[in-house]
Write a protein that holds these residues in place. Structure first.
Motif, PDB file in Angstrom:
ATOM      1  N   ARG A 105      16.730  17.547  33.640  1.00 46.98           N
ATOM      2  CA  ARG A 105      15.855  16.782  34.014  1.00 46.98           C
ATOM      3  C   ARG A 105      16.112  15.745  35.361  1.00 46.98           C
ATOM      4  O   ARG A 105      17.195  15.826  35.539  1.00 46.98           O
ATOM      5  CB  ARG A 105      15.511  15.720  32.962  1.00 46.98           C
ATOM      6  CG  ARG A 105      14.773  16.312  31.628  1.00 46.98           C
ATOM      7  CD  ARG A 105      14.338  15.423  30.950  1.00 46.98           C
ATOM      8  NE  ARG A 105      15.207  14.674  29.932  1.00 46.98           N
ATOM      9  CZ  ARG A 105      14.956  13.228  29.368  1.00 46.98           C
ATOM     10  NH1 ARG A 105      13.888  12.861  29.429  1.00 46.98           N
ATOM     11  NH2 ARG A 105      15.964  12.709  28.748  1.00 46.98           N
ATOM     12  N   ARG A 111      11.721  16.455  28.546  1.00 44.88           N
ATOM     13  CA  ARG A 111      12.503  17.667  28.328  1.00 44.88           C
ATOM     14  C   ARG A 111      11.559  18.750  28.177  1.00 44.88           C
ATOM     15  O   ARG A 111      11.563  19.943  28.662  1.00 44.88           O
ATOM     16  CB  ARG A 111      13.260  17.681  26.907  1.00 44.88           C
ATOM     17  CG  ARG A 111      14.586  16.923  26.868  1.00 44.88           C
ATOM     18  CD  ARG A 111      15.234  17.008  25.785  1.00 44.88           C
ATOM     19  NE  ARG A 111      16.502  16.169  25.541  1.00 44.88           N
ATOM     20  CZ  ARG A 111      16.234  14.820  25.199  1.00 44.88           C
ATOM     21  NH1 ARG A 111      15.226  14.112  24.860  1.00 44.88           N
ATOM     22  NH2 ARG A 111      17.447  14.276  25.158  1.00 44.88           N
ATOM     23  N   ASN A 143      17.176  23.003  27.478  1.00 44.97           N
ATOM     24  CA  ASN A 143      16.183  22.381  27.151  1.00 44.97           C
ATOM     25  C   ASN A 143      14.785  22.894  27.460  1.00 44.97           C
ATOM     26  O   ASN A 143      14.856  23.828  28.606  1.00 44.97           O
ATOM     27  CB  ASN A 143      16.375  20.796  27.431  1.00 44.97           C
ATOM     28  CG  ASN A 143      16.979  20.083  26.787  1.00 44.97           C
ATOM     29  OD1 ASN A 143      16.794  20.010  25.528  1.00 44.97           O
ATOM     30  ND2 ASN A 143      17.775  19.254  27.289  1.00 44.97           N
ATOM     31  N   LEU A 173      24.759  16.512  20.500  1.00 46.07           N
ATOM     32  CA  LEU A 173      24.900  15.287  21.307  1.00 46.07           C
ATOM     33  C   LEU A 173      24.301  14.067  20.728  1.00 46.07           C
ATOM     34  O   LEU A 173      24.593  12.942  20.764  1.00 46.07           O
ATOM     35  CB  LEU A 173      24.481  15.515  22.704  1.00 46.07           C
ATOM     36  CG  LEU A 173      24.515  14.260  23.766  1.00 46.07           C
ATOM     37  CD1 LEU A 173      25.925  13.930  23.813  1.00 46.07           C
ATOM     38  CD2 LEU A 173      23.872  14.956  25.043  1.00 46.07           C
ATOM     39  N   ARG A 177      25.987  10.649  19.931  1.00 49.66           N
ATOM     40  CA  ARG A 177      25.649   9.422  20.471  1.00 49.66           C
ATOM     41  C   ARG A 177      25.289   8.281  19.305  1.00 49.66           C
ATOM     42  O   ARG A 177      25.641   7.152  19.480  1.00 49.66           O
ATOM     43  CB  ARG A 177      23.931   9.496  21.090  1.00 49.66           C
ATOM     44  CG  ARG A 177      24.323  10.164  22.385  1.00 49.66           C
ATOM     45  CD  ARG A 177      22.965  10.199  23.126  1.00 49.66           C
ATOM     46  NE  ARG A 177      23.069  10.868  24.681  1.00 49.66           N
ATOM     47  CZ  ARG A 177      22.485  11.831  24.944  1.00 49.66           C
ATOM     48  NH1 ARG A 177      21.503  12.474  24.224  1.00 49.66           N
ATOM     49  NH2 ARG A 177      22.657  12.210  26.166  1.00 49.66           N
ATOM     50  N   HIS A 201      15.278  17.978  19.215  1.00 50.98           N
ATOM     51  CA  HIS A 201      16.168  17.255  20.227  1.00 50.98           C
ATOM     52  C   HIS A 201      15.174  16.852  21.322  1.00 50.98           C
ATOM     53  O   HIS A 201      15.199  17.427  22.231  1.00 50.98           O
ATOM     54  CB  HIS A 201      17.162  18.167  20.645  1.00 50.98           C
ATOM     55  CG  HIS A 201      18.034  17.794  21.765  1.00 50.98           C
ATOM     56  ND1 HIS A 201      18.810  16.520  21.362  1.00 50.98           N
ATOM     57  CD2 HIS A 201      18.199  18.021  23.204  1.00 50.98           C
ATOM     58  CE1 HIS A 201      19.314  16.295  22.747  1.00 50.98           C
ATOM     59  NE2 HIS A 201      18.851  17.243  23.714  1.00 50.98           N
ATOM     60  N   GLY A 234      19.269  10.247  26.089  1.00 43.71           N
ATOM     61  CA  GLY A 234      19.422  11.066  27.183  1.00 43.71           C
ATOM     62  C   GLY A 234      18.746  10.499  28.445  1.00 43.71           C
ATOM     63  O   GLY A 234      19.341  10.749  29.500  1.00 43.71           O
ATOM     64  N   ASP A 235      17.448   9.678  28.221  1.00 37.28           N
ATOM     65  CA  ASP A 235      16.956   9.087  29.247  1.00 37.28           C
ATOM     66  C   ASP A 235      18.117   8.109  30.261  1.00 37.28           C
ATOM     67  O   ASP A 235      17.882   7.668  31.205  1.00 37.28           O
ATOM     68  CB  ASP A 235      15.758   8.041  29.110  1.00 37.28           C
ATOM     69  CG  ASP A 235      14.768   9.255  28.414  1.00 37.28           C
ATOM     70  OD1 ASP A 235      15.222  10.297  27.772  1.00 37.28           O
ATOM     71  OD2 ASP A 235      13.585   8.623  28.401  1.00 37.28           O
ATOM     72  N   VAL A 238      19.928  10.219  32.569  1.00 39.80           N
ATOM     73  CA  VAL A 238      19.050  10.758  33.448  1.00 39.80           C
ATOM     74  C   VAL A 238      18.707   9.547  34.574  1.00 39.80           C
ATOM     75  O   VAL A 238      18.840   9.898  35.925  1.00 39.80           O
ATOM     76  CB  VAL A 238      17.729  11.311  32.867  1.00 39.80           C
ATOM     77  CG1 VAL A 238      16.793  11.775  33.958  1.00 39.80           C
ATOM     78  CG2 VAL A 238      18.360  12.622  32.116  1.00 39.80           C
ATOM     79  N   SER A 246      21.303  15.271  34.301  1.00 37.13           N
ATOM     80  CA  SER A 246      21.210  14.578  32.892  1.00 37.13           C
ATOM     81  C   SER A 246      22.845  14.963  32.359  1.00 37.13           C
ATOM     82  O   SER A 246      23.695  15.092  33.127  1.00 37.13           O
ATOM     83  CB  SER A 246      20.137  15.411  32.141  1.00 37.13           C
ATOM     84  OG  SER A 246      20.465  16.803  31.919  1.00 37.13           O
ATOM     85  N   ALA A 247      22.838  14.601  30.971  1.00 37.86           N
ATOM     86  CA  ALA A 247      24.232  14.461  30.425  1.00 37.86           C
ATOM     87  C   ALA A 247      24.833  15.735  30.746  1.00 37.86           C
ATOM     88  O   ALA A 247      24.421  16.843  30.465  1.00 37.86           O
ATOM     89  CB  ALA A 247      24.011  13.966  29.142  1.00 37.86           C
TER      90      ALA A 247
HETATM   91  O1  OAA Z   1      18.094  14.123  28.533  1.00 35.65           O
HETATM   92  C1  OAA Z   1      18.355  15.416  28.816  1.00 35.65           C
HETATM   93  O2  OAA Z   1      17.327  15.811  29.601  1.00 35.65           O
HETATM   94  C2  OAA Z   1      19.671  16.062  28.526  1.00 35.65           C
HETATM   95  C3  OAA Z   1      19.666  16.065  27.114  1.00 35.65           C
HETATM   96  O3  OAA Z   1      18.958  16.775  26.483  1.00 35.65           O
HETATM   97  C4  OAA Z   1      20.494  14.896  26.503  1.00 35.65           C
HETATM   98  O4  OAA Z   1      21.148  14.201  27.330  1.00 35.65           O
HETATM   99  O5  OAA Z   1      20.102  14.572  25.169  1.00 35.65           O
END
Ligand code: OAA
Ligand code: NAI
Length: 340
Positions: A105, A111, A143, A173, A177, A201, A234-235, A238, A246-247
């Motif tokens: 992203r 996503r 994704n 992830l 987190r 996810h 995730g945001d 990003v 992204s991550a």
């Molecule tokens: O945020 C994203 O697009 C990548 C991802 O899936 C995440 O970091 O959980």
């Protein structure tokens, strides 16, 4: 059983003393030269259960392979490109296939906005895996996971090789987190803060079950903020990467951890942790895939656990998750039907 988050360095040390011939697996990474693929390849090189590491990408995989091959662990490493049957060579004999291939992203995207690009990438790699490694365990990272996992399932069904126990969407992830973020709220050690995260996810489909954590007392605005942070963690990355993706590093750690759990489980030490699988939990509502605690074993997803006791707050989160999940899954299924 809930799996405690583990420290990767401790894992590596422990494995150094526990590797045996029975723990010898070929692992393939498709998309190995990318932001996730590179650190993931390194972490897999450090895993003593991985004896044959095959790295594939449209570009750069031989370089990544040469680089990680100098890490002094007992695995062979090979890097392949699409020419000269590279994908076939990568996949043939692989017991585990990880798929981080796909675009990440940029700020402002969801996503689901990645669907148009990544759906066909995942479909094509799934076709190759169905042909050259039909019995391998497939770990989908690309994704939108809520849709790419059903895409792999549909491809495998169309080839007559679908085994639902062998297909996983990597949601680890979210679990990492959740442990980290709850530890920040409570000032505790994240390694001692297991949190079950279920659903899917992306955004509201990510549902942390904090009532089942060490801190069921968290409530009010603190709870809202924590749940929101886990759902939209995730945001944060990003936004901070500001257009550069992204991550990747935390995701590589998450995928390496899930791969290790699977390798331990197929070697006879079952591990239970959340993952997005073909699940009976909400099939009667037309939701064929769901993440919940899954006990892994030699055949893959051996036991899919129910969600357990939820409070009213979590019941509402689950209801919201189901609405989006159903659409995301249907979108993946439709894509393969229309673009076989
Ligand atoms: O945020 C994203 O697009 C990548 C991802 O899936 C995440 O970091 O959980
Ligand atoms: N499941 C999860 O929790 C997470 C998933 N992701 C997803 O992982 C994916 C990869 O992310 P990054 O590594 O940051 O992206 P990236 O762009 O850095 O790397 C992707 C790699 O895939 C390769 N690739 C593209 N098409 C391919 C094909 N057909 N065959 C082989 N390789 C191909 C590219 O050449 C590139 O090296 C994205 O879709 C991202 O959204 C990212 C973070 C967390």
């Amino acid at each position: 059983m809930v799996l405690l988050p583990r420290n990767v360095f401790a894992q590596v040390q422990r494995r150094a003393f526990s590797a045996s011939a029975a723990n010898a697996y070929k692992v393939a990474v498709l998309g190995a030269a990318g932001g996730i693929g590179q650190p993931l390849s390194l972490l897999l090189k450090l895993n003593q259960k991985v004896t044959d590491l095959a790295l594939y990408d449209l570009r750069g995989a031989p370089g990544v392979a040469a680089d990680v091959s100098h890490v002094p662990t007992n695995s062979t490493v090979a890097g392949y490109l699409p020419d000269n049957g590279g994908l076939e060579k990568t996949l043939t004999g692989a017991e585990v296939v990880l798929i981080p291939a796909g675009v990440p992203r940029k700020p402002g995207m969801t996503r689901d906005d990645l669907f148009n690009t990544n759906a066909s990438i995942v479909r094509d790699l799934a076709k190759a895996a169905a042909e050259f490694a039909p019995k391998a365990f497939i770990l989908v990272i690309a994704n939108p996971v809520n849709s790419t996992v059903p895409i792999v399932a549909e491809v495998y069904k169309s080839k007559g090789v679908y085994d639902p126990k062998r297909l996983f969407g990597v949601t680890t992830l979210d679990v990492l987190r959740a442990s980290r973020f709850i530890s920040e709220v409570k000032g505790t050690d994240p390694n001692q803060e297991p949190v079950t995260v279920v659903g899917g996810h992306s955004g509201v489909t990510i549902v942390p079950l904090l009532s089942q954590s060490n801190h069921p007392e968290i409530s009010g605005e603190t709870l809202d903020a924590l749940v929101h942070r886990i759902q939209f963690g995730g945001d944060e990355v990003v936004k901070a990467k500001d257009g550069a993706g992204s991550a990747t590093l935390s995701m590589a750690q998450a995928a390496a951890r899930f791969a290790d759990s699977l390798l331990s489980s197929i070697s006879g030490t079952p591990v239970t942790e959340p993952t997005f699988v073909d699940s009976p939990l909400f099939k009667d509502e037309g939701i064929d895939f769901f993440s919940s605690q899954v006990t892994l074993g030699p055949s893959g997803a051996e036991q899919i656990h129910p969600l357990g006791k939820l409070n009213e707050y979590e019941e509402k989160l689950i209801e919201a998750a189901k609405v989006d999940l159903k659409k995301n899954i249907a979108k993946g299924v439709k894509f393969v039907a229309e673009n076989p």
